[in-house]
Scaffold this motif. Structure first.
Motif, PDB file in Angstrom:
ATOM      1  N   ASP A 143       0.810  -1.220   0.000  1.00 24.98           N
ATOM      2  CA  ASP A 143       0.000   0.000   0.000  1.00 24.98           C
ATOM      3  C   ASP A 143       0.846   1.273   0.000  1.00 24.98           C
ATOM      4  O   ASP A 143       0.368   2.331   0.395  1.00 24.98           O
ATOM      5  CB  ASP A 143      -0.968  -0.010   1.185  1.00 24.98           C
ATOM      6  CG  ASP A 143      -2.189   0.864   0.939  1.00 24.98           C
ATOM      7  OD1 ASP A 143      -2.493   1.144  -0.234  1.00 24.98           O
ATOM      8  OD2 ASP A 143      -2.838   1.277   1.922  1.00 24.98           O
ATOM      9  N   HIS A 144       2.080   1.186  -0.421  1.00 24.79           N
ATOM     10  CA  HIS A 144       2.936   2.350  -0.649  1.00 24.79           C
ATOM     11  C   HIS A 144       4.214   1.877  -1.319  1.00 24.79           C
ATOM     12  O   HIS A 144       4.526   0.683  -1.327  1.00 24.79           O
ATOM     13  CB  HIS A 144       3.248   3.113   0.645  1.00 24.79           C
ATOM     14  CG  HIS A 144       4.120   2.410   1.623  1.00 24.79           C
ATOM     15  ND1 HIS A 144       3.859   1.142   2.100  1.00 24.79           N
ATOM     16  CD2 HIS A 144       5.274   2.801   2.239  1.00 24.79           C
ATOM     17  CE1 HIS A 144       4.798   0.801   2.973  1.00 24.79           C
ATOM     18  NE2 HIS A 144       5.665   1.769   3.059  1.00 24.79           N
ATOM     19  N   LYS A 152      -6.384  10.973  -3.349  1.00 27.53           N
ATOM     20  CA  LYS A 152      -5.531  10.423  -4.415  1.00 27.53           C
ATOM     21  C   LYS A 152      -5.406  11.389  -5.584  1.00 27.53           C
ATOM     22  O   LYS A 152      -4.409  11.380  -6.302  1.00 27.53           O
ATOM     23  CB  LYS A 152      -6.098   9.083  -4.905  1.00 27.53           C
ATOM     24  CG  LYS A 152      -5.837   7.918  -3.962  1.00 27.53           C
ATOM     25  CD  LYS A 152      -6.287   6.614  -4.595  1.00 27.53           C
ATOM     26  CE  LYS A 152      -5.912   5.416  -3.731  1.00 27.53           C
ATOM     27  NZ  LYS A 152      -6.644   5.382  -2.468  1.00 27.53           N
ATOM     28  N   ASP A 168     -12.745   0.486   0.810  1.00 28.57           N
ATOM     29  CA  ASP A 168     -11.930   1.275  -0.127  1.00 28.57           C
ATOM     30  C   ASP A 168     -12.695   1.683  -1.378  1.00 28.57           C
ATOM     31  O   ASP A 168     -12.364   2.691  -2.003  1.00 28.57           O
ATOM     32  CB  ASP A 168     -10.694   0.473  -0.540  1.00 28.57           C
ATOM     33  CG  ASP A 168      -9.546   0.628   0.444  1.00 28.57           C
ATOM     34  OD1 ASP A 168      -9.702   1.382   1.422  1.00 28.57           O
ATOM     35  OD2 ASP A 168      -8.490   0.006   0.237  1.00 28.57           O
ATOM     36  N   LYS A 173      -2.021  11.492   5.605  1.00 27.23           N
ATOM     37  CA  LYS A 173      -1.001  11.113   4.631  1.00 27.23           C
ATOM     38  C   LYS A 173       0.006  12.255   4.565  1.00 27.23           C
ATOM     39  O   LYS A 173      -0.357  13.417   4.768  1.00 27.23           O
ATOM     40  CB  LYS A 173      -1.603  10.833   3.260  1.00 27.23           C
ATOM     41  CG  LYS A 173      -2.469   9.578   3.224  1.00 27.23           C
ATOM     42  CD  LYS A 173      -2.824   9.177   1.816  1.00 27.23           C
ATOM     43  CE  LYS A 173      -3.761   7.967   1.807  1.00 27.23           C
ATOM     44  NZ  LYS A 173      -3.122   6.768   2.381  1.00 27.23           N
ATOM     45  N   LYS A 203     -14.663   4.372  -7.403  1.00 23.86           N
ATOM     46  CA  LYS A 203     -13.345   3.933  -6.925  1.00 23.86           C
ATOM     47  C   LYS A 203     -13.021   2.495  -7.329  1.00 23.86           C
ATOM     48  O   LYS A 203     -11.854   2.106  -7.352  1.00 23.86           O
ATOM     49  CB  LYS A 203     -13.266   4.043  -5.399  1.00 23.86           C
ATOM     50  CG  LYS A 203     -13.317   5.461  -4.868  1.00 23.86           C
ATOM     51  CD  LYS A 203     -13.203   5.446  -3.340  1.00 23.86           C
ATOM     52  CE  LYS A 203     -13.276   6.835  -2.765  1.00 23.86           C
ATOM     53  NZ  LYS A 203     -13.190   6.813  -1.278  1.00 23.86           N
ATOM     54  N   ASP A 234       1.369  -2.277  -4.474  1.00 21.47           N
ATOM     55  CA  ASP A 234       0.732  -0.974  -4.244  1.00 21.47           C
ATOM     56  C   ASP A 234      -0.335  -0.725  -5.300  1.00 21.47           C
ATOM     57  O   ASP A 234      -0.284  -1.276  -6.397  1.00 21.47           O
ATOM     58  CB  ASP A 234       1.791   0.131  -4.292  1.00 21.47           C
ATOM     59  CG  ASP A 234       1.303   1.453  -3.714  1.00 21.47           C
ATOM     60  OD1 ASP A 234       0.216   1.481  -3.109  1.00 21.47           O
ATOM     61  OD2 ASP A 234       2.016   2.462  -3.868  1.00 21.47           O
ATOM     62  N   HIS A 235      -1.288   0.133  -4.956  1.00 18.21           N
ATOM     63  CA  HIS A 235      -2.385   0.410  -5.892  1.00 18.21           C
ATOM     64  C   HIS A 235      -2.506   1.897  -6.203  1.00 18.21           C
ATOM     65  O   HIS A 235      -3.536   2.354  -6.686  1.00 18.21           O
ATOM     66  CB  HIS A 235      -3.718  -0.129  -5.343  1.00 18.21           C
ATOM     67  CG  HIS A 235      -4.260   0.646  -4.178  1.00 18.21           C
ATOM     68  ND1 HIS A 235      -5.505   1.256  -4.188  1.00 18.21           N
ATOM     69  CD2 HIS A 235      -3.750   0.904  -2.958  1.00 18.21           C
ATOM     70  CE1 HIS A 235      -5.727   1.847  -3.038  1.00 18.21           C
ATOM     71  NE2 HIS A 235      -4.683   1.640  -2.267  1.00 18.21           N
ATOM     72  N   ARG A 236      -1.470   2.637  -5.949  1.00 15.24           N
ATOM     73  CA  ARG A 236      -1.499   4.075  -6.242  1.00 15.24           C
ATOM     74  C   ARG A 236      -0.544   4.392  -7.392  1.00 15.24           C
ATOM     75  O   ARG A 236       0.352   3.587  -7.703  1.00 15.24           O
ATOM     76  CB  ARG A 236      -1.126   4.877  -4.992  1.00 15.24           C
ATOM     77  CG  ARG A 236       0.314   4.694  -4.548  1.00 15.24           C
ATOM     78  CD  ARG A 236       0.536   5.170  -3.130  1.00 15.24           C
ATOM     79  NE  ARG A 236      -0.134   4.284  -2.201  1.00 15.24           N
ATOM     80  CZ  ARG A 236      -1.117   4.670  -1.379  1.00 15.24           C
ATOM     81  NH1 ARG A 236      -1.517   5.919  -1.374  1.00 15.24           N
ATOM     82  NH2 ARG A 236      -1.694   3.814  -0.568  1.00 15.24           N
ATOM     83  N   CYS A 276      -5.481  -2.054  -2.241  1.00 13.16           N
ATOM     84  CA  CYS A 276      -4.287  -2.901  -2.261  1.00 13.16           C
ATOM     85  C   CYS A 276      -4.645  -4.326  -1.849  1.00 13.16           C
ATOM     86  O   CYS A 276      -4.027  -5.287  -2.316  1.00 13.16           O
ATOM     87  CB  CYS A 276      -3.227  -2.327  -1.317  1.00 13.16           C
ATOM     88  SG  CYS A 276      -1.628  -3.158  -1.409  1.00 13.16           S
ATOM     89  N   LEU A 294      -3.371   0.079 -10.638  1.00 11.48           N
ATOM     90  CA  LEU A 294      -4.361   1.065 -10.214  1.00 11.48           C
ATOM     91  C   LEU A 294      -5.729   0.413 -10.027  1.00 11.48           C
ATOM     92  O   LEU A 294      -6.611   0.497 -10.884  1.00 11.48           O
ATOM     93  CB  LEU A 294      -4.435   2.204 -11.235  1.00 11.48           C
ATOM     94  CG  LEU A 294      -3.136   2.989 -11.436  1.00 11.48           C
ATOM     95  CD1 LEU A 294      -3.347   4.112 -12.437  1.00 11.48           C
ATOM     96  CD2 LEU A 294      -2.613   3.534 -10.117  1.00 11.48           C
TER      97      LEU A 294
END
Length: 374
Positions: free
Chosen positions: A117-118, A355, A190, A249, A200, A137-139, A159, A155
């Protein structure tokens, strides 16, 4: 799960002392991000648990949540879900309990790190970068990563979706009910219960939820989502400082840091607290923050954004960057609850979250870093 977490905590505590006697074990830490939301926590726990079930060799997998123990109580949705599943939260390893500085001294051959997740470490622990073996990660990817690191950066809405996909690929592996519930609750939170309107979720999130749901009815999934969401947005008993630290964050350049909070209560209610401005000002000063930004729940078809920054130039550049974005649809605001110390904006594209906001603020921060170093 309780047995795994208890053993992992004991292994983490015993590793350094046993390492001095016998260098036969590799400690593999699975580390969540520093906001320690439900997704970060569950991704770390479940991935470490699954890898421990699949391991061949002498690696010991240990999940670590990237938050100090004293702040853990502010993650109300995590506390609720763990309690709901009879998982003892005392067995969760917090970053200040993991001896990461000492672990980093044992050498790359005996300490491995997976980030979930990062994919960017905070400056305070960037010395761990050399130990990173894998990232999930999903960002959006913010930095170029070394080719030696195995990366799964996609994306999707959560996560936990990526962690679940890894498990579900193994057709011979039976996912226990408690793990299914951990993952389902997280993905639903999420993605706002896979809401099309919120936008999302992705087809991959939906596919994983379908696979994990089994015989659970739609009503049961809705109840799971609602109960965890209610816990997430509860600020009962929290101080003002704990509220701004409940879902934070951070973004950084080489010298400066900006924190962005998601407020889980009406922005008018938050700033009606007598100590709200003092808490923000003191926290920024104590932690040397360049600015504090907050995104609050929807009011009358817009999401309020609050901005505290003592540097007039930086404050105006952040405001300008957000207003000119065609994606966010941000306008200035002059609310009754406004305070001279805080500037307020309205974001009319309510599908957007941090995000979409954070990368724009990060552009201001990184440009400032370039100017300062020029």
């Amino acid at each position: 799960m309780n047995s795994f977490l208890s053993n992992a905590k004991r292994s983490c505590g015993e590793f350094l002392s046993s390492f001095k006697i016998s260098q036969s074990t590799i400690l593999h830490m699975v580390l969540g991000n520093n906001s320690c939301d439900l997704d970060s926590c569950v991704s770390a726990i479940v991935l470490a648990w699954f890898r421990s079930q699949m391991k061949n060799g002498n690696e010991v997998y240990v999940p670590v949540v990237n938050i100090e123990r004293k702040q853990f109580r502010t993650r109300t949705e995590i506390a609720y879900l763990l309690d709901h599943l009879n998982i003892d939260s005392r067995n969760i390893i917090c970053i200040d309990e993991a001896n990461v500085r000492e672990l980093s001294n044992v050498g790359k051959g005996f300490f491995h790190l997976t980030l979930v997740d990062h994919h960017v470490l905070l400056k305070s622990i960037e010395y761990l970068q050399t130990y990173v073996k894998e990232i999930i990660d999903h960002r959006p990817q913010l930095i170029e990563l070394p080719s030696r690191i195995k990366c799964n950066i996609s994306l999707v809405g959560s996560c936990s979706t990526l962690v679940a996909e890894e498990m579900l690929k193994n057709k011979a592996f039976s996912v226990p009910s408690v793990v299914e519930t951990l993952l389902l609750a997280t993905i639903l939170i999420d993605t706002s219960n896979l809401s099309v309107d919120v936008g999302k979720s992705t087809p991959r999130d939906e596919a994983v939820v379908k696979q994990l749901s089994g015989k659970r009815t739609k009503d049961e999934l809705n109840l799971l989502f609602r109960s965890v969401a209610d816990a997430k947005f509860s600020v009962s008993g929290l101080t003002t400082e704990e509220i701004i630290l409940k879902d934070p964050k951070w973004i950084e350049n080489s010298l400066e840091t900006i924190m962005m909070s998601t407020l889980h209560l009406d922005v008018r209610e938050f700033f009606a607290r007598e100590d709200s401005i003092d808490v923000i000002r003191n926290y920024c000063a104590t932690h040397n923050l360049l600015a504090w930004v907050a995104l609050a729940p929807v009011i009358n078809q817009f999401k309020p954004i609050a901005l505290y920054c003592e540097d007039d130039e930086v404050r105006e550049k952040i405001i300008e960057k957000l207003i000119v974005s065609d994606l966010l649809l941000v306008k200035t605001s002059d609310e009754d609850h406004a305070r001279s110390d805080v500037k307020f904006l309205r974001m009319y594209n309510c599908k957007n979250t941090r995000k979409q906001v954070l990368p724009l603020i990060n552009e201001v921060l990184q440009q400032r870093s370039s100017n300062l170093s020029a």
